[in-house]
Design an enzyme around this catalytic site. Sequence first.
Site, PDB file in Angstrom:
ATOM      1  CB  VAL A  16      38.061 -12.046 112.994  1.00  0.00           C
ATOM      2  CG1 VAL A  16      39.483 -11.722 112.556  1.00  0.00           C
ATOM      3  CG2 VAL A  16      37.081 -11.781 111.863  1.00  0.00           C
ATOM      4  CG  ASP A  44      49.510  -6.456 102.582  1.00  0.00           C
ATOM      5  OD1 ASP A  44      50.153  -5.412 102.441  1.00  0.00           O
ATOM      6  OD2 ASP A  44      49.482  -7.092 103.656  1.00  0.00           O
ATOM      7  CG  HIS A  92      52.931  -4.644 104.709  1.00  0.00           C
ATOM      8  ND1 HIS A  92      51.792  -5.418 104.736  1.00  0.00           N
ATOM      9  CD2 HIS A  92      53.234  -4.399 106.003  1.00  0.00           C
ATOM     10  CE1 HIS A  92      51.422  -5.622 105.993  1.00  0.00           C
ATOM     11  NE2 HIS A  92      52.289  -5.018 106.783  1.00  0.00           N
ATOM     12  CB  SER A 102      51.970  -6.886 109.721  1.00  0.00           C
ATOM     13  OG  SER A 102      51.184  -5.744 109.610  1.00  0.00           O
ATOM     14  CG  ASN A 160      51.968  -3.102 115.438  1.00  0.00           C
ATOM     15  OD1 ASN A 160      51.764  -4.189 115.942  1.00  0.00           O
ATOM     16  ND2 ASN A 160      52.351  -2.952 114.182  1.00  0.00           N
ATOM     17  CG  ASP A 197      63.365 -17.215  98.376  1.00  0.00           C
ATOM     18  OD1 ASP A 197      64.051 -17.567  97.402  1.00  0.00           O
ATOM     19  OD2 ASP A 197      63.852 -16.700  99.404  1.00  0.00           O
ATOM     20  CB  ALA A 200      41.782  -7.910 115.079  1.00  0.00           C
TER      21      ALA A 200
END
Length: 359
Positions: free
Chosen positions: A188, A46, A80, A235, A172, A54, A183
């Site tokens: 996958v 990414d 991201h 995502s 999207n 965290d 995808a």
Amino acid sequence: MATSALLPFGDGSDRVRADQWHLGFLRTAEAHQLSQGEGIVVAVPDTGVEAHPDLEKNLLPGMDVIPGGSGDGRRDANSHGTGMAGLIASHGRGGNRGALGVAPKSKVLPIFDTPANGLGKPDDLAASIEYATAQHADVISISAASTPTPRLKSAIESALEANIVVVAAVGNMPSETSISYPASEQGVIAVGGSDRQGNKAEFSIEGTDVDILAPAVDIYTTSLAGRYRRSTGTSDATAIVAGAAALIRSKYPDLPAQEVAHRLTATAVDKGPPGRDDQYGYGVIDLVAALTADVPPLGFESSDVTPPASAEAAPDKDGDSSSTARGLATLGVLVAAGGGYLFWRRRRRADDPPPRVSR
């Protein structure tokens, strides 16, 4: 692959957990009594991953495949990658403070392959996947939409052959008009997005390769400088499914990757037209069912075994968002597992009564 906004309140660590509505929807508290992703490494190619308070205990040193990073994948100028990693493996700050991931005891292998403008190159994604495969990652979570170059196709095929669960986003609308690569690749897990009620989000791409849906609207997660972001897009759904795969791999360590994918899809809550459809795939993810149902292996058919009913949507808090996010022209969200498998039972309808399940 998403729209996002940096949240304005302080560091937000005392509030963000209550805003993470998807945790209640997915019944993560119940799921975490069964598995928290112990011993599992999830690779996140990414924009890099910052060591958020965290998340830092679960952040491994990784790699930069393009110039401009810190050398180990642990720098992010976009937010991201930090957000996706947080959805997978955030451990919070004790009690109910801070963000919590779906698999809070898994480890994230960060890979920096996309610059801050969010426009990556397919062969850089390929290099990331090659690195993750060489490092023996258990899951690869790709929140990006790309084009199938020969090197990228070879990298995905090698990862699948190496028994890695590959998860990817379908994309999207309107930025994508058809299911993104990888995808769309056989094997996958192609992940679409659902809203707070478990219905398909309007922006989630439809098509014959959709495998499963997960929460993708108003998703709160980690961001830069110890703060948090709210984002919407496939995502986020991909990272959530990658976390689910980590839970399964931890609880069932001898289960092959395609059986992990099969367990996710076979226990999903059927929505839309009965059976698999182009909007929902095999349904909306059900974490608890995926960890507890008696799922016969691939190649066996049964209509007698049914997992527990899925969770209802949890109460939520609203906030404003702006359209700043990773507008990937060449990369897209990826949670992978398989589109061409035999499924072992009749798809369960969302309104079916809760069945009994052996645990």
